[in-house]
Write a protein that holds these residues in place. Structure first.
Motif, short mmCIF file in Angstrom:
data_model
loop_
_atom_site.label_atom_id
_atom_site.label_comp_id
_atom_site.label_asym_id
_atom_site.label_seq_id
_atom_site.Cartn_x
_atom_site.Cartn_y
_atom_site.Cartn_z
N GLU A 124 0.83 -1.21 0.00
CA GLU A 124 0.00 0.00 0.00
C GLU A 124 0.86 1.26 0.00
O GLU A 124 0.59 2.21 -0.73
CB GLU A 124 -0.92 -0.02 1.22
CG GLU A 124 -1.93 1.10 1.26
CD GLU A 124 -3.06 0.92 0.26
OE1 GLU A 124 -3.60 1.95 -0.19
OE2 GLU A 124 -3.40 -0.23 -0.08
N GLU A 125 1.92 1.25 0.79
CA GLU A 125 2.80 2.43 0.89
C GLU A 125 3.46 2.75 -0.45
O GLU A 125 3.50 3.90 -0.87
CB GLU A 125 3.85 2.20 1.97
CG GLU A 125 4.62 3.46 2.33
CD GLU A 125 5.55 3.23 3.51
OE1 GLU A 125 6.69 3.73 3.44
OE2 GLU A 125 5.14 2.57 4.48
N ALA A 126 3.96 1.73 -1.13
CA ALA A 126 4.60 1.94 -2.43
C ALA A 126 3.58 2.44 -3.46
O ALA A 126 3.89 3.33 -4.27
CB ALA A 126 5.27 0.66 -2.92
N ALA A 127 2.38 1.87 -3.43
CA ALA A 127 1.35 2.30 -4.38
C ALA A 127 0.95 3.75 -4.14
O ALA A 127 0.79 4.52 -5.09
CB ALA A 127 0.14 1.38 -4.29
N LEU A 128 0.81 4.14 -2.88
CA LEU A 128 0.46 5.52 -2.55
C LEU A 128 1.60 6.47 -2.94
O LEU A 128 1.35 7.57 -3.44
CB LEU A 128 0.13 5.66 -1.06
CG LEU A 128 -1.19 5.04 -0.62
CD1 LEU A 128 -1.32 5.06 0.90
CD2 LEU A 128 -2.37 5.75 -1.27
N ALA A 129 2.85 6.05 -2.71
CA ALA A 129 4.00 6.89 -3.08
C ALA A 129 4.07 7.06 -4.60
O ALA A 129 4.37 8.16 -5.10
CB ALA A 129 5.29 6.27 -2.56
#
Length: 149
Positions: A124-129
Motif C-alpha cells: 500500500e505504501e509503495a502504491a500511494l507513493a
C-alpha cells in the motif's frame, strides 16, 4: 542508467501496458465489446460532451488517421457516435453513446480494482507513493542541450 538498464519512460510505458492488459482481459472476460489499446487510449482522453478527431489525435500523440480509425471501430461497435459540433458547422464531435458510457463506467471500476490489486502486490505504501509522485506538478517539459560525445 539504473541497475535494470531501463530508463523511467520505458518503465512507465510497461506500467501503462500492465494496466491496459488487465483492463482489456477483464473486459473481454466479462463479455464487453472488444477494444484495442489505441481505442482504450481514445476513451481516456474523450471529453464528456464530445471531442473532434483532430483534438483526440493531439491528446493521444497519434496521427489524425490513427485516431479516425480508432473512432471508426468504436462507432461500429456502438460505443461512440459522431454529432455536429455546435461551435463549427464543418466539424463533428465524437462522444460516447449510452452503451459507451456504460462501458466507460465499467472500465473505470475495473481500473480501480486493478489499482487495488497492484497495492496488494507491491504494498500500500509503495502504491500511494507512486500515485503521489505522478500527481505532483512536473511543469513544462525541459528543453536540454544534448550531451557531447
Amino acid at each position: 542508467m539504473h541497475a535494470t538498464g531501463r530508463n523511467l519512460p520505458q518503465l512507465l510505458g510497461d506500467a501503462r501496458r500492465w494496466f491496459e492488459d488487465a483492463l482489456l482481459a477483464t473486459l473481454e472476460e466479462t463479455g464487453e465489446a472488444h477494444v484495442s489499446p489505441t481505442q482504450v487510449g481514445l476513451f481516456a482522453v474523450l471529453d464528456e460532451h464530445g471531442t473532434t478527431v483532430s483534438e483526440l489525435a493531439r491528446r493521444m500523440g497519434v496521427t489524425r488517421q490513427t485516431a479516425h480509425q480508432a473512432v471508426h471501430g468504436l462507432v461500429a461497435a456502438g460505443l461512440l457516435e459522431q454529432v455536429p459540433d455546435p461551435a463549427s458547422g464543418r466539424q463533428r464531435l465524437i462522444r460516447r453513446t449510452a452503451e459507451g458510457e456504460r462501458t466507460h463506467r465499467r472500465a473505470e471500476l475495473v481500473l480501480r480494482r486493478v489499482e487495488r490489486e497492484l497495492a496488494e502486490r507491491i504494498g500500500e505504501e509503495a502504491a500511494l507513493a507512486l500515485r503521489a509522485a505522478l500527481e505532483l506538478p512536473w511543469g513544462s517539459p525541459p528543453v536540454l542541450v544534448p550531451p557531447k560525445d
